[in-house]
Design a protein around this motif. Structure first.
Motif, short mmCIF file in Angstrom:
data_model
loop_
_atom_site.label_atom_id
_atom_site.label_comp_id
_atom_site.label_asym_id
_atom_site.label_seq_id
_atom_site.Cartn_x
_atom_site.Cartn_y
_atom_site.Cartn_z
N VAL A 27 33.37 28.10 48.78
CA VAL A 27 32.09 28.44 49.40
C VAL A 27 32.10 28.12 50.89
CG1 VAL A 27 29.64 27.79 49.48
CG2 VAL A 27 30.72 28.30 47.31
N SER A 28 32.66 26.98 51.28
CA SER A 28 32.69 26.65 52.70
C SER A 28 33.63 27.58 53.47
CB SER A 28 33.06 25.19 52.92
OG SER A 28 34.33 24.91 52.39
N ALA A 29 34.73 28.01 52.85
CA ALA A 29 35.62 28.97 53.51
C ALA A 29 34.92 30.31 53.71
CB ALA A 29 36.89 29.16 52.68
N LEU A 30 34.17 30.75 52.71
CA LEU A 30 33.45 32.01 52.84
C LEU A 30 32.34 31.93 53.89
CD1 LEU A 30 33.23 33.12 49.11
CD2 LEU A 30 34.69 34.06 50.91
N ILE A 31 31.68 30.78 53.98
CA ILE A 31 30.63 30.62 54.99
C ILE A 31 31.23 30.69 56.38
CG2 ILE A 31 29.05 28.92 56.00
CD1 ILE A 31 28.36 28.09 53.12
N VAL A 32 32.36 30.02 56.59
CA VAL A 32 33.01 30.06 57.91
C VAL A 32 33.44 31.48 58.26
CG1 VAL A 32 35.01 29.27 59.24
CG2 VAL A 32 33.74 27.65 57.85
N ALA A 33 34.09 32.16 57.32
CA ALA A 33 34.59 33.51 57.59
C ALA A 33 33.45 34.50 57.79
CB ALA A 33 35.51 33.96 56.46
N ALA A 34 32.42 34.43 56.95
CA ALA A 34 31.30 35.37 57.09
C ALA A 34 30.52 35.11 58.37
CB ALA A 34 30.38 35.25 55.87
N GLY A 35 30.33 33.86 58.72
CA GLY A 35 29.62 33.55 59.96
C GLY A 35 30.39 34.00 61.19
N ALA A 36 31.71 33.86 61.15
CA ALA A 36 32.53 34.32 62.27
C ALA A 36 32.48 35.83 62.39
CB ALA A 36 33.97 33.84 62.10
N LYS A 37 32.49 36.51 61.25
CA LYS A 37 32.36 37.98 61.28
C LYS A 37 31.01 38.39 61.84
CE LYS A 37 33.33 42.24 60.12
NZ LYS A 37 34.16 43.04 60.99
N GLY A 38 29.96 37.68 61.44
CA GLY A 38 28.63 37.97 61.97
C GLY A 38 28.54 37.69 63.46
N ALA A 39 29.14 36.60 63.91
CA ALA A 39 29.13 36.28 65.35
C ALA A 39 29.91 37.32 66.13
CB ALA A 39 29.73 34.89 65.58
N PHE A 40 30.99 37.83 65.55
CA PHE A 40 31.78 38.86 66.21
C PHE A 40 31.00 40.16 66.32
CE2 PHE A 40 34.97 42.24 66.31
CZ PHE A 40 35.76 41.80 67.36
N GLU A 41 30.27 40.51 65.27
CA GLU A 41 29.50 41.76 65.28
C GLU A 41 28.29 41.68 66.21
OE1 GLU A 41 30.32 44.62 63.86
OE2 GLU A 41 32.15 43.68 63.08
N ILE A 42 27.67 40.52 66.29
CA ILE A 42 26.49 40.38 67.14
C ILE A 42 26.85 40.47 68.61
CG2 ILE A 42 24.75 38.70 67.91
CD1 ILE A 42 24.52 37.83 64.99
N SER A 43 27.95 39.85 68.99
CA SER A 43 28.31 39.81 70.42
C SER A 43 29.40 40.83 70.71
CB SER A 43 28.80 38.41 70.78
OG SER A 43 29.98 38.12 70.07
N ASN A 44 29.05 42.08 70.69
CA ASN A 44 30.04 43.14 70.89
C ASN A 44 30.08 43.65 72.33
OD1 ASN A 44 27.63 44.46 70.92
ND2 ASN A 44 28.04 45.72 69.12
#
Length: 100
Positions: A27-44
């Motif tokens: 769960v913590s690995a998925l939170i880190v990966a999903a949050g990083a993907k979200g941060a990447f998509e937000i700041s394009n």
């Protein structure tokens, strides 16, 4: 007086503990990966902004994992392993996205 009865052993207690720690790691690995993907998509806007946003998210997750270790040492190892796996996922897939 000391009791002469041996301490009763728990049946299945270790398996439950192992599964809980594995679940915390996943769960913590998925939170880190999903949050990083979200941060990447937000700041394009620019590539450096993407790297800064993903780096800030990963540092926040690492800080929260360290706080979790300090508060609950029993699950700290699983939490840090999960954050480490999440960071590796971010590095691998983020690197492939930058190259592609």
């Amino acid at each position: 007086m000391a009791s002469s009865h041996p301490r009763p052993t728990s049946i299945g207690g270790h398996t439950h503990n192992r599964l809980a720690k594995a679940g915390i790691s996943v769960v913590s690995a998925l939170i880190v990966a999903a949050g990083a993907k979200g941060a990447f998509e937000i700041s394009n806007s620019t590539m450096m902004m993407n790297i800064a946003s993903v780096g800030a998210w990963v540092m926040l997750c690492l800080g929260l994992a360290y706080a979790g270790v300090r508060i609950r040492p029993a699950v700290g190892g699983a939490l840090l392993v999960g954050v480490g796996i999440g960071v590796l996922l971010v590095v691998i897939f983020g690197g492939m996205q930058m190259l592609g």
